[in-house]
Write a protein that holds these residues in place. Structure first.
Motif, PDB file in Angstrom:
ATOM      1  N   VAL A   9       0.855  -1.183   0.000  1.00  0.00           N
ATOM      2  CA  VAL A   9       0.000   0.000   0.000  1.00  0.00           C
ATOM      3  C   VAL A   9       0.891   1.234   0.000  1.00  0.00           C
ATOM      4  CG1 VAL A   9      -1.987   1.113   1.082  1.00  0.00           C
ATOM      5  CG2 VAL A   9      -1.559  -1.318   1.470  1.00  0.00           C
ATOM      6  N   PHE A  10       0.646   2.114  -0.972  1.00  0.00           N
ATOM      7  CA  PHE A  10       1.405   3.371  -1.021  1.00  0.00           C
ATOM      8  C   PHE A  10       0.870   4.297   0.062  1.00  0.00           C
ATOM      9  CE2 PHE A  10       1.691   7.788  -2.591  1.00  0.00           C
ATOM     10  CZ  PHE A  10       3.060   7.882  -2.711  1.00  0.00           C
ATOM     11  N   ALA A  11       1.753   4.915   0.808  1.00  0.00           N
ATOM     12  CA  ALA A  11       1.280   5.792   1.885  1.00  0.00           C
ATOM     13  C   ALA A  11       2.216   6.957   2.089  1.00  0.00           C
ATOM     14  CB  ALA A  11       1.154   4.995   3.174  1.00  0.00           C
ATOM     15  N   GLY A  65     -10.248   3.641  -1.430  1.00  0.00           N
ATOM     16  CA  GLY A  65      -9.475   4.753  -1.977  1.00  0.00           C
ATOM     17  C   GLY A  65      -7.979   4.652  -1.782  1.00  0.00           C
ATOM     18  N   PHE A  66      -7.491   3.509  -1.334  1.00  0.00           N
ATOM     19  CA  PHE A  66      -6.046   3.379  -1.173  1.00  0.00           C
ATOM     20  C   PHE A  66      -5.399   2.971  -2.500  1.00  0.00           C
ATOM     21  CE2 PHE A  66      -7.701   2.609   3.115  1.00  0.00           C
ATOM     22  CZ  PHE A  66      -6.942   3.512   3.841  1.00  0.00           C
ATOM     23  N   THR A  67      -4.118   3.286  -2.615  1.00  0.00           N
ATOM     24  CA  THR A  67      -3.366   2.862  -3.783  1.00  0.00           C
ATOM     25  C   THR A  67      -2.607   1.601  -3.391  1.00  0.00           C
ATOM     26  OG1 THR A  67      -3.157   5.132  -4.485  1.00  0.00           O
ATOM     27  CG2 THR A  67      -1.611   3.571  -5.445  1.00  0.00           C
TER      28      THR A  67
ATOM     29  N   ILE B 373       0.304  10.529  -7.612  1.00  0.00           N
ATOM     30  CA  ILE B 373       0.802   9.485  -8.507  1.00  0.00           C
ATOM     31  C   ILE B 373      -0.392   8.819  -9.192  1.00  0.00           C
ATOM     32  CG2 ILE B 373       2.880   9.030  -7.149  1.00  0.00           C
ATOM     33  CD1 ILE B 373       1.475   6.340  -6.348  1.00  0.00           C
ATOM     34  N   LYS B 375      -2.587   5.839 -10.068  1.00  0.00           N
ATOM     35  CA  LYS B 375      -2.923   4.595  -9.354  1.00  0.00           C
ATOM     36  C   LYS B 375      -2.218   3.382  -9.945  1.00  0.00           C
ATOM     37  CE  LYS B 375      -7.363   4.262  -6.985  1.00  0.00           C
ATOM     38  NZ  LYS B 375      -7.328   5.446  -6.200  1.00  0.00           N
ATOM     39  N   PHE B 378       1.845   2.315  -9.271  1.00  0.00           N
ATOM     40  CA  PHE B 378       2.375   1.742  -8.037  1.00  0.00           C
ATOM     41  C   PHE B 378       2.458   0.222  -8.143  1.00  0.00           C
ATOM     42  CE2 PHE B 378       1.764   0.232  -3.594  1.00  0.00           C
ATOM     43  CZ  PHE B 378       2.984   0.674  -3.108  1.00  0.00           C
ATOM     44  N   GLY B 380       4.278  -1.581  -5.846  1.00  0.00           N
ATOM     45  CA  GLY B 380       4.726  -2.096  -4.560  1.00  0.00           C
ATOM     46  C   GLY B 380       6.180  -1.777  -4.261  1.00  0.00           C
ATOM     47  N   ILE B 385       9.106   4.672  -6.939  1.00  0.00           N
ATOM     48  CA  ILE B 385       8.512   5.981  -6.641  1.00  0.00           C
ATOM     49  C   ILE B 385       9.615   7.008  -6.398  1.00  0.00           C
ATOM     50  CG2 ILE B 385       6.865   7.203  -5.183  1.00  0.00           C
ATOM     51  CD1 ILE B 385       5.584   4.577  -4.551  1.00  0.00           C
ATOM     52  N   GLU B 410      -0.883  10.339  -2.668  1.00  0.00           N
ATOM     53  CA  GLU B 410      -1.819   9.309  -3.107  1.00  0.00           C
ATOM     54  C   GLU B 410      -2.860   9.942  -4.013  1.00  0.00           C
ATOM     55  OE1 GLU B 410      -3.466   6.771   0.070  1.00  0.00           O
ATOM     56  OE2 GLU B 410      -2.041   7.862   1.302  1.00  0.00           O
ATOM     57  N   PRO B 411      -3.353   9.191  -4.967  1.00  0.00           N
ATOM     58  CA  PRO B 411      -4.422   9.729  -5.827  1.00  0.00           C
ATOM     59  C   PRO B 411      -5.616  10.168  -4.986  1.00  0.00           C
ATOM     60  CG  PRO B 411      -3.625   7.618  -6.651  1.00  0.00           C
ATOM     61  CD  PRO B 411      -2.979   7.830  -5.334  1.00  0.00           C
TER      62      PRO B 411
END
Lengths: 139, 430
Positions: A9-11, A65-67, B373, B375, B378, B380, B385, B410-411
């Motif tokens: 998860v991108f955060a 809504g998470f990436t 970014i 969606k 990404f 992982g 990034i 984040e988008p």
């Protein structure tokens, strides 16, 4: 299951981020088996999970809504005794295998532990390490 | 290859003489017919007799869009109302619109410039010209229409939208040229693709005149490759007749500004002082061939620069660079003038970021560019990034000469504003 899939998860580095992610997973009834956090000095990072239902977890996070994304990792079985981790890392070094990310995962029965590694070519690494006698998840 | 060889290849001395004569005539007319200009010139202490050469332009007062609004509806007319044949308005997002009046002579002159512009790109009387712009108070569609008709093209006044009908018109009548906004151009291409139509074999398109919205060189190339056309950039504004103030020739390298009809200055947007050729500044235009509503030194707020080299096409009218930004939007960081459009251009050309962005300015000229970014980028891997962020930082530094802090978000993190997005948040205190 042939491979082990890790949920990333991108955060952004912000208070409450992990809480929100884990709440979404909890609400969906997903069991988290392992977690690792990678941060950068640039103010963002990735939170990585091993869960019992990775497809549902991915879907849940996206809906919230998470990436997020799923990627394959290699789980190398660790021996439950002193020097167990050293034994594995020694073989990694000997085979000149570079690790991009690693953390430890204890399987669902709480019996076996695995070193999870992110490597470029999983199949190649698996092949080389199995010749050294190492075992992988799932066995 | 020229619509009007004499006018288009005029030598510098003759052009300057013609400009001076036309400027004199314009100033005499507006001084004696328009209260507003008489007052402004009296305040500046300048009389029509003081205007002898082109460089005397600097003695004359500016006209701003506020002046146009304050004199709405008809305070800037230089001829009797009975001689007006057309009204256009330019939409005002705030308050009153601007009204632009044309005499018969003005419409003819604008059409002729439009024909000159289109002919320059190779448009001929054998072409079928489908006009996909909005007909109405907006000058864009009608002026292009007149220009294409003047060349002798068959014009299809399709107007915008109804894409299915646009496509069947293009197929039935073998349209070779279209006039379109960049966003609609991209949309049209996507519909064609969905319908399984290949512009190269299923349509007869050769040229696209793309305008009315700012767009980047990347977008032009995209439109060209998707629609299989040569796309030409045009510049104009309703206050100056509409399209056809400046236009690209077949070289597609800068826009020839028709200097026999418009006196061009590039000025520092803050001080109003002239800027040397080749450097960026605000484009300021004076009409040289307009009867009904001559305008002196109009502050367009558009930032561009003169391309000083001679164009190989042989036309002597100087070229301007595609519009770089809007003077209103400019901000200064570490002494460097920066336009949000420059940032946008870089972000749009980088894969992996979404369209939404924000520029934050804090004390000590700390500049942060926040961008979401994509969606799908990404995978992982945090390293990817970091690489993306470094690439954006490096490319921004090359474009604006200042190294900003780039924050990848984040988008959906940045506020989506309706209409004009707020891009710059300046919290600097002096």
């Amino acid at each position: 299951m042939k491979t082990l899939r890790q949920l990333s998860v991108f955060a952004e580095n912000k208070p409450g981020k992990i809480e929100k992610i884990t709440k979404a997973l909890a609400d969906a009834g997903i069991n988290i088996l392992a977690i690792s956090i990678t941060t950068t000095t640039e103010g963002f990072g990735a939170i990585k999970f091993i869960v019992d239902n990775s497809n549902l977890a991915l879907e849940t996070l996206k809906q919230n809504g998470f990436t997020a994304t799923l990627n394959e990792v290699l789980g190398i079985k660790l021996q439950d005794k002193p020097g167990g981790l050293y034994f594995v890392t020694h073989l990694l070094t000997k085979n000149n295998i570079n690790i991009e990310n690693a953390h430890v995962f204890v399987d669902g029965h709480r019996e076996k532990a695995y070193l999870l590694v992110e490597v470029e070519d999983i199949e190649d690494v698996k092949d080389r390490l199995s010749r050294e006698g190492l075992l992988f998840y799932p066995e | 290859m020229y619509w009007n060889k004499e006018a288009e290849t005029i030598d510098a001395v003759s052009l300057s003489e013609q400009q001076a004569a036309r400027l004199k005539k314009t100033v005499e007319s507006l001084y004696s017919n328009i209260q507003f200009y008489k007052k402004q010139m009296d305040l500046a202490g300048v009389k029509p007799a003081d205007i002898k050469t082109v460089s005397d332009i600097r003695k004359l007062p500016f006209t701003t869009r506020e002046d146009l609004r304050e004199n709405f509806p008809d305070g800037l007319l230089a001829i009797p109302k009975k001689d007006i044949v057309r009204l256009h308005t330019s939409s005002g997002t705030t308050g009153k619109p601007k009204a632009i009046f044309f005499s018969k002579h003005d419409i003819d002159a604008a059409s002729d410039l439009m024909a000159r512009s289109l002919y320059m790109t190779g448009l001929r009387n054998t072409d079928i010209f489908q006009n996909m712009m909005t007909y109405g108070l907006f000058t864009g569609a009608l002026m292009m229409h007149y220009g294409a008709e003047k060349i002798g093209c068959m014009v299809i006044p399709a107007g915008p939208g109804n894409t299915a009908r646009q496509i069947s018109l293009m197929q039935d009548f073998e349209t070779t040229a279209i006039h379109i906004t960049p966003s609609y151009g991209l949309y049209l291409a996507s519909v064609l693709q969905k319908q399984g139509l290949d512009p190269a074999t299923d349509l007869s398109l050769k040229k696209a005149y793309v305008g009315a919205e700012p767009y980047t060189e990347e977008t032009r190339k995209k439109i060209e490759s998707l629609l299989k056309v040569d796309a030409y950039n045009c510049y104009g504004l309703s206050e100056m007749n509409g399209p056809g103030v400046a236009f690209e020739c077949e070289r597609k390298n800068g826009l020839h500004l028709w200097e026999d009809n418009f006196l061009m200055e590039i000025l520092d947007p803050v001080t109003g002082e002239p800027i040397p050729d080749g450097e960026e500044g605000e484009l300021v235009l004076t009409t040289l061939n307009r009867e009904a509503m001559p305008i002196l030194r109009y502050r367009t707020k558009d930032i561009t620069k003169i391309l000083p080299d001679k164009c190989p096409c042989g036309r002597t009218h100087r070229r301007i660079h595609r519009i770089i930004g809007r003077a209103d939007d400019m901000f200064i960081v570490k002494g460097v003038n920066i336009y949000p459009q420059q940032i946008e251009r870089v972000l749009m050309s980088v894969k992996g970021v979404a369209e939404n962005y924000q520029i934050n300015l804090e004390n000590l000229d700390k500049m942060t560019v926040k961008v979401e970014i994509d969606k799908n980028m990404f995978d992982g891997k945090v390293e990817h990034i970091v690489t993306l962020r470094n690439e954006i930082t490096e490319r921004l530094k090359n474009e604006i000469l200042v190294k900003p802090v780039v924050e990848l978000l984040e988008p959906g993190t940045l506020p989506v504003s309706e209409g004009k997005a707020v891009r710059v948040i300046d919290t600097r205190t002096m």
